[in-house]
Design a protein around this motif. Structure first.
Motif, PDB file in Angstrom:
ATOM      1  N   LEU A 156      30.416  23.673  31.192  1.00 25.84           N
ATOM      2  CA  LEU A 156      30.489  23.959  32.624  1.00 25.84           C
ATOM      3  C   LEU A 156      29.902  25.339  32.876  1.00 25.84           C
ATOM      4  CD1 LEU A 156      34.207  22.881  33.297  1.00 25.84           C
ATOM      5  CD2 LEU A 156      32.171  21.429  33.361  1.00 25.84           C
ATOM      6  N   VAL A 157      28.987  25.456  33.822  1.00 23.98           N
ATOM      7  CA  VAL A 157      28.380  26.730  34.189  1.00 23.98           C
ATOM      8  C   VAL A 157      28.827  27.087  35.597  1.00 23.98           C
ATOM      9  CG1 VAL A 157      26.231  28.006  34.502  1.00 23.98           C
ATOM     10  CG2 VAL A 157      26.366  26.210  32.757  1.00 23.98           C
ATOM     11  N   TYR A 168      37.181  25.106  41.706  1.00 20.95           N
ATOM     12  CA  TYR A 168      37.384  24.182  40.592  1.00 20.95           C
ATOM     13  C   TYR A 168      38.816  24.234  40.077  1.00 20.95           C
ATOM     14  CZ  TYR A 168      35.652  21.266  36.745  1.00 20.95           C
ATOM     15  OH  TYR A 168      35.416  20.222  35.882  1.00 20.95           O
ATOM     16  N   PHE A 169      39.424  25.431  40.211  1.00 17.05           N
ATOM     17  CA  PHE A 169      40.750  25.605  39.621  1.00 17.05           C
ATOM     18  C   PHE A 169      41.879  25.521  40.637  1.00 17.05           C
ATOM     19  CE2 PHE A 169      38.147  27.058  36.168  1.00 17.05           C
ATOM     20  CZ  PHE A 169      38.869  26.721  35.034  1.00 17.05           C
ATOM     21  N   VAL A 170      41.561  25.110  41.868  1.00 19.69           N
ATOM     22  CA  VAL A 170      42.639  24.839  42.828  1.00 19.69           C
ATOM     23  C   VAL A 170      43.594  23.806  42.232  1.00 19.69           C
ATOM     24  CG1 VAL A 170      43.173  23.750  45.031  1.00 19.69           C
ATOM     25  CG2 VAL A 170      41.374  25.473  44.906  1.00 19.69           C
ATOM     26  N   ASP A 171      43.003  22.780  41.617  1.00 20.84           N
ATOM     27  CA  ASP A 171      43.808  21.757  40.938  1.00 20.84           C
ATOM     28  C   ASP A 171      43.578  21.786  39.431  1.00 20.84           C
ATOM     29  OD1 ASP A 171      44.945  20.634  43.310  1.00 20.84           O
ATOM     30  OD2 ASP A 171      43.007  19.690  43.713  1.00 20.84           O
ATOM     31  N   ASN A 172      43.009  22.867  38.914  1.00 23.97           N
ATOM     32  CA  ASN A 172      42.727  23.046  37.479  1.00 23.97           C
ATOM     33  C   ASN A 172      42.139  21.777  36.865  1.00 23.97           C
ATOM     34  OD1 ASN A 172      42.455  23.939  34.901  1.00 23.97           O
ATOM     35  ND2 ASN A 172      44.608  24.487  34.607  1.00 23.97           N
ATOM     36  N   LEU A 173      40.841  21.597  37.100  1.00 21.43           N
ATOM     37  CA  LEU A 173      40.151  20.385  36.664  1.00 21.43           C
ATOM     38  C   LEU A 173      39.566  20.508  35.258  1.00 21.43           C
ATOM     39  CD1 LEU A 173      38.300  19.718  40.042  1.00 21.43           C
ATOM     40  CD2 LEU A 173      40.340  18.554  39.193  1.00 21.43           C
ATOM     41  N   ASP A 220      38.458  21.121  25.365  1.00 22.32           N
ATOM     42  CA  ASP A 220      37.198  21.279  24.618  1.00 22.32           C
ATOM     43  C   ASP A 220      35.976  21.523  25.484  1.00 22.32           C
ATOM     44  OD1 ASP A 220      38.533  20.870  22.181  1.00 22.32           O
ATOM     45  OD2 ASP A 220      38.357  18.683  22.396  1.00 22.32           O
ATOM     46  N   GLN A 221      36.140  21.614  26.803  1.00 25.87           N
ATOM     47  CA  GLN A 221      34.986  21.985  27.617  1.00 25.87           C
ATOM     48  C   GLN A 221      34.664  23.465  27.426  1.00 25.87           C
ATOM     49  OE1 GLN A 221      36.325  20.578  31.548  1.00 25.87           O
ATOM     50  NE2 GLN A 221      34.636  19.096  31.528  1.00 25.87           N
ATOM     51  N   ASP A 237      39.044  35.049  34.000  1.00 22.86           N
ATOM     52  CA  ASP A 237      40.119  35.788  33.319  1.00 22.86           C
ATOM     53  C   ASP A 237      41.460  35.562  34.018  1.00 22.86           C
ATOM     54  OD1 ASP A 237      38.507  36.886  31.321  1.00 22.86           O
ATOM     55  OD2 ASP A 237      38.014  38.651  32.523  1.00 22.86           O
ATOM     56  N   GLU A 238      41.422  35.565  35.347  1.00 25.97           N
ATOM     57  CA  GLU A 238      42.651  35.334  36.111  1.00 25.97           C
ATOM     58  C   GLU A 238      43.237  33.955  35.819  1.00 25.97           C
ATOM     59  OE1 GLU A 238      41.892  35.860  40.255  1.00 25.97           O
ATOM     60  OE2 GLU A 238      41.016  37.866  39.996  1.00 25.97           O
ATOM     61  N   MET A 239      42.342  33.002  35.506  1.00 29.67           N
ATOM     62  CA  MET A 239      42.788  31.641  35.203  1.00 29.67           C
ATOM     63  C   MET A 239      43.163  31.478  33.731  1.00 29.67           C
ATOM     64  SD  MET A 239      42.330  30.459  38.215  1.00 29.67           S
ATOM     65  CE  MET A 239      41.356  30.775  39.689  1.00 29.67           C
ATOM     66  N   GLY A 240      42.954  32.539  32.941  1.00 32.32           N
ATOM     67  CA  GLY A 240      43.259  32.458  31.512  1.00 32.32           C
ATOM     68  C   GLY A 240      42.292  31.578  30.743  1.00 32.32           C
ATOM     69  N   VAL A 241      41.028  31.542  31.184  1.00 28.91           N
ATOM     70  CA  VAL A 241      40.023  30.659  30.585  1.00 28.91           C
ATOM     71  C   VAL A 241      38.992  31.481  29.821  1.00 28.91           C
ATOM     72  CG1 VAL A 241      38.209  28.977  31.079  1.00 28.91           C
ATOM     73  CG2 VAL A 241      40.328  28.957  32.417  1.00 28.91           C
ATOM     74  N   LYS A 242      38.693  31.079  28.594  1.00 26.00           N
ATOM     75  CA  LYS A 242      37.657  31.741  27.806  1.00 26.00           C
ATOM     76  C   LYS A 242      36.277  31.287  28.274  1.00 26.00           C
ATOM     77  CE  LYS A 242      40.409  32.270  23.582  1.00 26.00           C
ATOM     78  NZ  LYS A 242      40.491  31.960  22.133  1.00 26.00           N
TER      79      LYS A 242
END
Length: 531
Positions: free
Chosen positions: A465-466, A476-481, A485-486, A500-505
């Protein structure tokens, strides 16, 4: 050293400049030397392209033969002209400091079109003998007609003056060394991360006989080990591909702090869209093998990549991925709307700079039919905004490169402090550039559009995902889609901070444009499959 040396060199203006440079450098350490001019195959045969000439070392073989025969003591070469292996009995004793390896596109002023990327008119004729340059140029501008151009640097410039071409390409290093006046042309400089140079471009190599330790030791005063280390990465990659001057391979290695950065472009032939890769490492150990393995056969590509913006099928990103049968799902998760419909042109009176942080800012600003001061300058954040500004018919005076707005802000402040700067932008802009400007700078914030999140955003089953903006991340993260492994790529630090706020690498591309995003996708593939 007591003996007087004989330096072997070709007879072109650039080769003689290089030989005199080495001669003067030797004189500075108390060694005298004379020059001997030697004609090479590449000098004699000017009617054939490099891929039609037999063998390798078109500009070096005859110098090496005289070295082995003992008629000269050292040969001075453009390092990029040397084959990747020395003939038995010869070694590279010293490598010069590296001149800027950028490329220059010299354009006849009547053939300039600011609306086009690289500024050459649509369908323009560009002269170059390099398959590497041709492949990369066509990737950006497939409309161009690339035709053969041989000869030394002044000869090629004269051929442009003769109007046989609309533009030609030259290495900046050669132009700088010869001190050529190019004011009659429009000159576009392409950085080594934009159009990747030939391995070892911009450096000189001093070659001697292996059995001359006295001269080897003396030449260490002229050697630059840090340059040699970076060039070894580039030339070893060229060696692994078994290539020479005709191979459409660009490789540029540099050290940024304690990290090595390698930019690579490779195609199978000059007509093919090249693959590009950007990798970083703390050591050069295993670095060449890592890059080579990505370009070798048997790579595994993802089936699908998602990007959070609409794309044309002709865009760089789309072509780079679909070449490998990767499906590109391109859709924005946001929409933008104007917040003003009429501009008070009084705001623009006496303005020195207009700075755009996004393509949307450019688009909405020019929809207002602004009355621009005659001498206004334009600054942009990234090449995407630069391309959009070109479409509006304007050149850019400053382009902020890289993904960190703080770095761009610091660079822009050096040239804009004390002036008046207008910032057309979105409402609730982060104002990253404004914060870096001094108190003597008059800042005019001009909110012209706002961003609205789309409702009922659907997820993507893509492996990569870009995300191209913080707002797209938010949508995209309103409902954390996000699915397991993405892999995630963020176009810049502000987008990264939202992740970072969403805790996503996530991974950051080197540059926040379509070329950089394509490099980041392939870099993610490289990491995922341990290439």
């Amino acid at each position: 050293m007591d003996r007087k040396l004989i330096i072997g060199t070709r007879g072109s203006d650039l080769a003689l400049w290089q030989a005199h440079f080495v001669q003067d450098s030797l004189a500075a350490i108390g060694i005298t030397a004379d020059l001997k001019i030697i004609k090479t195959q590449g000098d004699r045969i000017l009617n054939l392209s490099f891929d039609k000439l037999e063998g390798k070392g078109f500009f070096t073989k005859e110098l090496e033969e005289e070295l082995l025969a003992g008629t000269i003591d050292l040969a001075v070469h453009s390092h990029k002209d040397l084959p990747t292996e020395n003939p038995p009995g010869l070694i590279i004793a010293a490598v010069s400091e590296r001149e800027d390896p950028s490329e220059l596109l010299l354009i006849f002023k009547d053939c300039v079109d600011v609306h086009q990327k690289l500024s050459v008119k649509y369908g323009g004729i560009v002269g170059t003998s390099s398959n590497r340059r041709k492949a990369q140029l066509l990737a950006y501008r497939p409309d161009l007609d690339i035709i053969e151009l041989r000869g030394n640097v002044p000869t090629r410039v004269n051929k442009l003056r003769g109007e046989s071409y609309d533009a030609i390409m030259l290495a900046k290093a050669g132009v700088s060394r010869l001190g050529l006046d190019l004011s009659e042309f429009h000159v576009e400089e392409l950085s080594p991360t934009e159009l990747i140079p030939a391995p070892a471009q911009g450096a000189l190599a001093i070659q001697i006989r292996e059995n001359d330790p006295e001269l080897f030791n003396a030449l260490q005063a002229l050697n630059h080990p840090d340059v040699a280390e970076a060039l070894a990465v580039e030339r070893n990659l060229l060696k692994m591909f078994g290539g020479g001057c005709h191979l459409p391979l660009g490789c540029y290695c540099r050290k940024d702090g304690d990290t090595y950065q390698v930019f690579t472009s490779k195609a199978d032939d000059s007509e093919e869209f090249p693959d590009r890769l950007f990798v970083e490492a703390k050591s050069t150990e295993g670095l060449v093998e890592k890059v080579y393995s990505f370009f070798a056969a048997g790579r595994v590509f993802p089936k699908k990549v998602f990007i959070s913006r609409e794309l044309s099928d002709h865009s760089y990103f789309h072509k780079a991925l679909t070449k490998h049968h990767i499906e590109v799902e391109a859709r924005s998760l946001i929409r933008t709307v104007p917040v003003i419909t009429k501009l008070d042109n009084y705001i623009l009176r006496n303005v020195d700079w207009i700075f755009f942080s996004s393509k949307n800012a450019v688009e909405y600003f020019f929809q207002l039919d602004p009355l621009l001061p005659k001498k206004v300058k334009f600054g942009v954040m990234g090449s995407g905004s630069e391309d959009m500004l070109r479409r509006k018919g304007h050149f850019v005076d400053y382009t902020g490169a890289g993904v960190d707005p703080a770095d761009v802000a610091a660079e822009f402040a050096k040239i804009a402090n004390g002036t008046t700067v207008v910032f057309p932008s979105a409402e609730n802009s982060m104002r990253s550039i404004q914060h870096a400007l001094s108190s003597e700078t008059k800042i005019i914030d001009l909110p012209i559009y706002e961003t609205i999140l789309e409702d009922d955003v659907e997820g993507s089953g893509a492996e990569i995902l870009v995300f191209t903006s913080p707002s797209n991340v938010e949508a995209y993260f309103v409902d954390n889609l996000l699915e397991p492994d993405q892999k995630i790529i963020a176009i810049g630090l502000s987008t990264g901070k939202k992740l970072d706020e969403m805790g996503v690498k996530y991974t950051l591309p080197y540059s926040p444009d379509e070329t950089g995003l394509a490099e980041a996708v392939f870099g993610t593939i490289c990491l995922s499959y341990k290439c």
